[in-house]
Design an enzyme around this catalytic site. Structure first.
Site, short mmCIF file in Angstrom:
data_model
loop_
_atom_site.label_atom_id
_atom_site.label_comp_id
_atom_site.label_asym_id
_atom_site.label_seq_id
_atom_site.Cartn_x
_atom_site.Cartn_y
_atom_site.Cartn_z
N LYS A 20 0.84 -1.20 0.00
CA LYS A 20 0.00 0.00 0.00
C LYS A 20 0.88 1.25 0.00
CE LYS A 20 -3.81 -2.48 2.18
NZ LYS A 20 -4.64 -2.78 3.35
N GLN A 68 -4.77 -1.61 9.62
CA GLN A 68 -4.65 -2.94 9.02
C GLN A 68 -5.20 -4.01 9.96
OE1 GLN A 68 -3.77 -3.42 5.87
NE2 GLN A 68 -3.88 -5.64 5.94
N ASP A 105 -11.04 2.57 3.75
CA ASP A 105 -11.25 1.11 3.66
C ASP A 105 -12.74 0.80 3.46
OD1 ASP A 105 -9.20 -0.78 3.67
OD2 ASP A 105 -8.81 -0.53 5.81
N1 GUN Z 1 -6.86 -7.09 6.20
C1 GUN Z 1 -7.14 -7.84 5.12
N2 GUN Z 1 -7.66 -7.06 4.13
C2 GUN Z 1 -7.71 -5.80 4.63
C3 GUN Z 1 -8.14 -4.56 4.08
O1 GUN Z 1 -8.61 -4.45 2.95
N3 GUN Z 1 -7.99 -3.49 4.90
C4 GUN Z 1 -7.51 -3.58 6.16
N4 GUN Z 1 -7.43 -2.46 6.89
N5 GUN Z 1 -7.10 -4.72 6.68
C5 GUN Z 1 -7.19 -5.82 5.92
#
Ligand code: GUN
Length: 296
Positions: A58, A102, A125
């Site tokens: 990211k 996350q 998100d």
């Molecule tokens: N853990 C697995 N996929 C995601 C996601 O798309 N966003 C976040 N914040 N955590 C995750």
């Protein structure tokens, strides 16, 4: 005897690169006209290998499109209160346009409490109940990144969804529920008849076999086999389980929920793992961050 069809691989990596160039062009325009450069922050708790990798991707993707990014790390022992304090600070910080926490978080922290503490206007998100609710009734909102990425792939490959039977395997808040909701919206992609299957579903194989579009998001590597797939179906594999592998530097590789080699010859379209849905998830996050700064 099963007749082999000619199938097309949905190249998520390529589509993600195309969209990243589009975002980079938009950022360059903003820079030229003195507008704010999008700034995404990510909170990472602990050192889970998968989470480390996802967050690193990211941050790298932010650099590629010209966004600012900030990575905030906490040790596994961080308290819920400390984390809530950081979320509140990011909510208030005018330079941060959007941020993510996350997941998963350690067991002593309530993920739901953290998600609900995020200002929904910065929730890129799309996990906050305001965004989940708004998108489920077709209002403008941050749509959660993986479902948005799946829809973008269907759109870019011009795959017809209206009136099709879409079978979603998995009912998670992050993928299964939101993608089912989006696929039934009165729109394109959408207008599908949606069935959601999960671990308690009876006659699972029979139901999956009815799917014109199958979205596998259950997190069990290789679960979907050729005999579960209707000839000509579109198969979207959301699985990204890390399995040990002696041939890679990291010592593992990603494995999807679909047994690709046997399923692909029966499909019209199929996403690979890696290189299918995964790269699209990240560009959806970037698109949401751009939207957040544009909304200001
Ligand atoms: N853990 C697995 N996929 C995601 C996601 O798309 N966003 C976040 N914040 N955590 C995750």
């Amino acid at each position: 005897m099963i007749e082999a069809q000619s199938f097309q691989i949905i190249d998520g990596k390529h589509i993600a690169d195309v969209i990243k160039s589009e975002i980079a062009a938009e950022v360059a325009l903003r820079r030229k006209s003195g507008k704010k450069i999008p700034h995404l922050a990510a909170i990472l708790v602990g050192h889970d290998g998968g989470s480390e990798t996802y967050v690193a991707h990211k941050v790298k993707s932010c650099e590629q499109v010209g966004f600012k990014s900030t990575l905030i790390r906490f040790e596994e022992e961080v308290t819920e209160e400390e984390l809530l304090g950081k979320v509140a600070a990011l909510n208030q910080d005018p330079d941060i346009d959007g941020f993510i926490v996350q997941l998963p978080l350690p067991a002593h922290i309530s993920e739901q409490k953290i998600i609900e503490a995020i200002d929904y206007r910065k929730d890129v998100d799309g996990f906050h109940p305001v965004n989940v609710g708004r998108s489920s009734i077709g209002l403008p909102a941050f749509v959660s990144a993986t479902p948005a990425g799946i829809l973008e792939l269907l759109r870019r490959y011009n795959i017809q969804t209206s009136g099709k039977h879409c079978v979603v395997i998995g009912r998670s808040n992050i993928v299964g529920k939101p993608v089912a909701s989006l696929m039934m919206q009165k729109s394109y992609p959408g207008d599908a008849t949606v069935t959601v299957c999960h671990s308690r579903t009876h006659n699972l194989s029979e139901i999956i076999r009815q799917g014109d579009i199958v979205i596998a998001a259950l997190g069990r590597p290789g679960f979907v086999k050729a005999d579960m797939i209707k000839p000509g179906a579109v198969v979207i594999d959301v699985g990204t389980t890390r399995v040990p592998c002696s041939e890679t530097k990291s010592g593992y590789r990603l494995k999807g929920d679909v047994a690709f080699d046997e399923v692909a010859p029966k499909c019209s379209y199929i996403t690979p793992v890696p290189g299918g849905v995964g790269p699209m998830t990240i560009v959806s996050l970037l698109k949401n961050t751009l939207l957040a700064v544009q909304n200001k």
